[in-house]
Design a protein around this motif. Structure first.
Motif, PDB file in Angstrom:
ATOM      1  N   PHE B  18       1.554  -1.620  -5.227  1.00 25.76           N
ATOM      2  CA  PHE B  18       1.772  -2.016  -6.624  1.00 25.76           C
ATOM      3  C   PHE B  18       3.264  -2.014  -6.948  1.00 25.76           C
ATOM      4  O   PHE B  18       3.800  -2.976  -7.506  1.00 25.76           O
ATOM      5  CB  PHE B  18       1.035  -1.056  -7.558  1.00 25.76           C
ATOM      6  CG  PHE B  18       1.310  -1.300  -9.020  1.00 25.76           C
ATOM      7  CD1 PHE B  18       0.480  -2.119  -9.770  1.00 25.76           C
ATOM      8  CD2 PHE B  18       2.426  -0.726  -9.645  1.00 25.76           C
ATOM      9  CE1 PHE B  18       0.749  -2.365 -11.106  1.00 25.76           C
ATOM     10  CE2 PHE B  18       2.697  -0.976 -10.987  1.00 25.76           C
ATOM     11  CZ  PHE B  18       1.854  -1.793 -11.715  1.00 25.76           C
ATOM     12  N   ALA B  19       3.927  -0.909  -6.584  1.00 26.69           N
ATOM     13  CA  ALA B  19       5.348  -0.756  -6.927  1.00 26.69           C
ATOM     14  C   ALA B  19       6.184  -1.876  -6.306  1.00 26.69           C
ATOM     15  O   ALA B  19       7.109  -2.395  -6.939  1.00 26.69           O
ATOM     16  CB  ALA B  19       5.849   0.612  -6.476  1.00 26.69           C
ATOM     17  N   GLU B  22       5.564  -5.128  -8.353  1.00 29.19           N
ATOM     18  CA  GLU B  22       6.163  -5.065  -9.684  1.00 29.19           C
ATOM     19  C   GLU B  22       7.686  -5.158  -9.597  1.00 29.19           C
ATOM     20  O   GLU B  22       8.326  -5.863 -10.374  1.00 29.19           O
ATOM     21  CB  GLU B  22       5.771  -3.766 -10.379  1.00 29.19           C
ATOM     22  CG  GLU B  22       6.219  -3.746 -11.820  1.00 29.19           C
ATOM     23  CD  GLU B  22       6.083  -2.393 -12.479  1.00 29.19           C
ATOM     24  OE1 GLU B  22       5.702  -2.337 -13.641  1.00 29.19           O
ATOM     25  OE2 GLU B  22       6.384  -1.370 -11.829  1.00 29.19           O
ATOM     26  N   GLN B  23       8.223  -4.448  -8.609  1.00 29.73           N
ATOM     27  CA  GLN B  23       9.671  -4.463  -8.420  1.00 29.73           C
ATOM     28  C   GLN B  23      10.166  -5.882  -8.130  1.00 29.73           C
ATOM     29  O   GLN B  23      11.173  -6.320  -8.679  1.00 29.73           O
ATOM     30  CB  GLN B  23      10.025  -3.513  -7.267  1.00 29.73           C
ATOM     31  CG  GLN B  23      11.498  -3.396  -6.953  1.00 29.73           C
ATOM     32  CD  GLN B  23      12.277  -2.866  -8.145  1.00 29.73           C
ATOM     33  OE1 GLN B  23      11.699  -2.331  -9.085  1.00 29.73           O
ATOM     34  NE2 GLN B  23      13.576  -3.053  -8.143  1.00 29.73           N
ATOM     35  N   SER B  26      10.089  -7.879 -11.318  1.00 23.98           N
ATOM     36  CA  SER B  26      11.183  -7.432 -12.190  1.00 23.98           C
ATOM     37  C   SER B  26      12.491  -8.054 -11.770  1.00 23.98           C
ATOM     38  O   SER B  26      13.301  -8.463 -12.596  1.00 23.98           O
ATOM     39  CB  SER B  26      11.362  -5.921 -12.077  1.00 23.98           C
ATOM     40  OG  SER B  26      10.565  -5.256 -12.937  1.00 23.98           O
ATOM     41  N   LEU B 100       4.317  -9.066 -15.905  1.00 24.03           N
ATOM     42  CA  LEU B 100       4.814  -7.695 -16.076  1.00 24.03           C
ATOM     43  C   LEU B 100       4.026  -6.954 -17.153  1.00 24.03           C
ATOM     44  O   LEU B 100       3.747  -5.761 -17.032  1.00 24.03           O
ATOM     45  CB  LEU B 100       6.307  -7.705 -16.401  1.00 24.03           C
ATOM     46  CG  LEU B 100       7.213  -8.081 -15.222  1.00 24.03           C
ATOM     47  CD1 LEU B 100       8.657  -8.242 -15.683  1.00 24.03           C
ATOM     48  CD2 LEU B 100       7.124  -7.040 -14.112  1.00 24.03           C
ATOM     49  N   ASP B 104       1.617  -3.680 -16.483  1.00 26.38           N
ATOM     50  CA  ASP B 104       1.941  -2.453 -17.203  1.00 26.38           C
ATOM     51  C   ASP B 104       0.649  -1.779 -17.679  1.00 26.38           C
ATOM     52  O   ASP B 104       0.450  -0.580 -17.488  1.00 26.38           O
ATOM     53  CB  ASP B 104       2.836  -2.789 -18.402  1.00 26.38           C
ATOM     54  CG  ASP B 104       3.835  -1.688 -18.685  1.00 26.38           C
ATOM     55  OD1 ASP B 104       4.025  -0.827 -17.807  1.00 26.38           O
ATOM     56  OD2 ASP B 104       4.417  -1.697 -19.785  1.00 26.38           O
TER      57      ASP B 104
END
Lengths: 432, 146
Positions: B18-19, B22-23, B26, B100, B104
């Motif tokens: 996931f990280a 998302e990163q 971003s 995003l 969240d």
């Protein structure tokens, strides 16, 4: 145990929302007071204006949000079911607000009528809240450090309220009383006990959850609330029977314990697997470093007690803890809680397979960012006002008004958009 | 190894995927985000399928609780499947902000779900399903694919 599985058992979103929407108005009031009475505020922590300002922030802003959030999360985090949450909020919210406003007026005008009114309202608000949440909490076993922390925090709140009301009645009735000793204890129990333990109990859950960090070390998580409580107890005994060395030992223990918790949190955040830096994260970082600075000051004062004699010293310490630390931490938290609760409510109303609009359509990151920058500016303004009160209290006050108004606007706008999406769900024939 | 340890490990592995996704989003790299999110989604779907197909039925058989915690967990899985679809759709449409926002809320939903499983359901499973050692191996085999 089963209770933990049911998120739906939280009260309706309108119950906590009223607390969250009222709180930012006290930042605005605090800013106005600073702009008009700022020189008195910075003259000493004992001036009427300084006392009024402190309580607008700690009761009007901080306590207000904490009570609203607790009514929401006690069933979820602790499985503790408050009796009649709607009725509870309907009593606590107006009583707290009437109490805070009366208290501020009482301080500013030195009027005993307002002080008695404040005592009555605050005893109703907090007496009812402590009774209800205590009843709910002590029926669940302390199976996690968060639940244990919540119970200890509530005891600290009780001591804070009793000592505060006692001083208020003494002030209003003109009783002879060594106010500064009791006032230091009152501040210690309120900020070091209730606030720090409560925030830690919540942090145990939310820091790993939002930032994907490892969990807090179990020993630290279980011992932090107990050690803080013990330190405050020793401090109180030492101060009340007049044993100075006990007071010093207790204060050092308090500072080291709190410092340990702050450093543990910073280390956990270094190990976070979520690299994204959002507004909540930046508020928390600000809060952690502000508290670390305040603890360093407190430690320095322990070594050189003469520092505490400067009138400006305790003011800066208080500002760092209350505004830099607690207000920042709580504001960062609000930016997660409010959109999530609104979104969660929409989710429960929408059909399966039809997720509601994303959280950032209720409150956009960039809107929160503007408010964060205003908060940074207000922090700088306050520091400047601490150094040059005569020139800087008005700009600092204006900046606090702006950051408070920005927070209010962001939250109201999120609720407004939520209403829009809810109406849309009705039109689409979903459960409304 | 207990069921709790193993399944908790798999949660952490999903968090890591996931990280990454998302990163990437971003930072504006939507192609990388798409790839990362797909890997995350497949891992989560495998996890859900293993729980719904093996763990939950075994728990229900052993305890007789069919409308209890497993039912709540199934419903939350359903919600998260829909949220992952919505996030993937936003990404496919090049809507970075939308993606995003979706992830969240997905993250919070997922974390509170994991917390319930790790603190309540998995310990109960270890308690009631200790006599079923084959279950752990079957789960490990199912989640090692991919």
């Amino acid at each position: 145990m089963q209770a933990l599985l049911a998120f739906e058992q939280g009260p309706p979103v309108a119950v906590p929302a009223r607390f969250f929407l009222t709180a930012p108005l006290y930042l605005v009031l605090a800013g106005v007071l600073l702009a008009f009475e700022g020189q008195a505020v910075f003259a000493s922590r004992w001036t009427p204006a300084a006392l009024a300002l402190t309580h607008l922030l700690t009761l009007g802003f901080m306590l207000q949000i904490m009570l609203g959030a607790l009514i929401q999360i006690l069933p979820v985090v602790a499985g503790a079911h408050l009796p009649q949450p709607r009725l509870l909020a309907a009593v606590v919210h107006p009583a707290l607000n009437l109490g805070v406003l009366s208290l501020a007026l009482g301080f500013l005008q030195g009027a005993s009528t307002w002080m008695y009114a404040a005592a009555v309202f605050l005893v109703i608000a907090l007496g009812v809240f402590i009774a209800a949440s205590g009843w709910a909490l002590w029926r669940v076993p302390s199976t996690s450090p968060s639940i244990r922390g919540l119970k200890i925090a509530l005891l600290a709140l009780l001591i804070t309220v009793v000592s505060g009301v006692y001083m208020l009645l003494a002030l209003a009735g003109g009783w002879p009383l060594v106010l500064d000793r009791v006032a230091n204890l009152h501040a210690g129990w309120g900020l070091g006990g209730w606030t720090a333990i409560l925030l830690a109990a919540v942090a145990y859950v939310v820091v790993p959850m939002f930032q994907l960090t490892p969990g807090y070390p179990a020993r630290l998580a279980w011992w932090f609330p107990r050690l803080v409580f013990l330190a405050l107890l020793l401090w109180s005994v030492g101060a009340l029977v007049g044993v100075e060395w006990l007071v010093t030992v207790a204060r050092v223990l308090l500072v080291l314990t709190t410092g340990g918790f702050v450093i543990a949190t910073l280390l956990l955040q270094k190990k976070r697997r979520r690299a994204r830096v959002d507004v909540t994260f930046r508020y928390w970082q600000f809060a952690l470093y502000a508290v670390l600075a305040a603890l360093t000051m407190a430690l320095a004062e322990g070594v050189w007690p003469a520092l505490g004699e400067f009138k400006a010293w305790p003011l800066l310490l208080g500002l760092l803890v209350v505004l830099g630390g607690d207000v920042a931490f709580i504001t960062g938290m609000l930016y997660k809680i409010v959109p999530f609760l609104l979104w969660f409510d929409l989710q429960n109303r929408s059909a399966i397979g039809q997720p509601p609009p994303a959280m950032n359509r209720l409150l956009a990151e960039v809107e929160a960012e503007y408010q964060l920058y205003l908060f940074y500016l207000a922090g700088g303004g306050l520091l400047a006002a601490w150094i040059w009160p005569a020139a800087m209290v008005i700009p600092a006050g204006v900046l606090i008004v702006l950051t408070g108004a920005g927070l209010f606007l962001n939250l109201v706008r999120a609720c407004w958009r939520y209403r829009g999406f809810r109406l849309q769900a009705v039109v689409n024939g979903e459960r409304a | 190894m207990t069921l709790q340890q193993f399944l908790q490990q798999d949660h952490r592995a999903c968090d890591d995927l996931f990280a990454v996704a998302e990163q990437a989003a971003s930072g504006g790299d939507l192609a990388l985000a798409k790839d990362g999110f797909e890997r995350f989604r497949q891992a989560v779907l495998r996890h859900f399928a293993a729980e719904e197909g093996m763990l939950f039925p075994a728990f229900e058989d052993a305890t007789g609780m069919r409308m209890g915690p497993t039912q709540v967990m199934r419903m939350e899985h359903e919600q998260m499947r829909a949220m992952m679809n919505a996030a993937a759709a936003a990404l496919a449409g090049g809507d970075r902000e939308g993606f995003l926002g979706q992830v969240d809320s997905l993250l919070i939903t997922m974390q509170q779900h994991n917390m319930k499983e790790e603190n309540v359901l998995y310990p109960m499973c270890d308690q009631h399903l200790a006599a079923a050692p084959a279950l752990l191996e079957r789960l490990q085999a199912a989640l090692r694919e991919g």
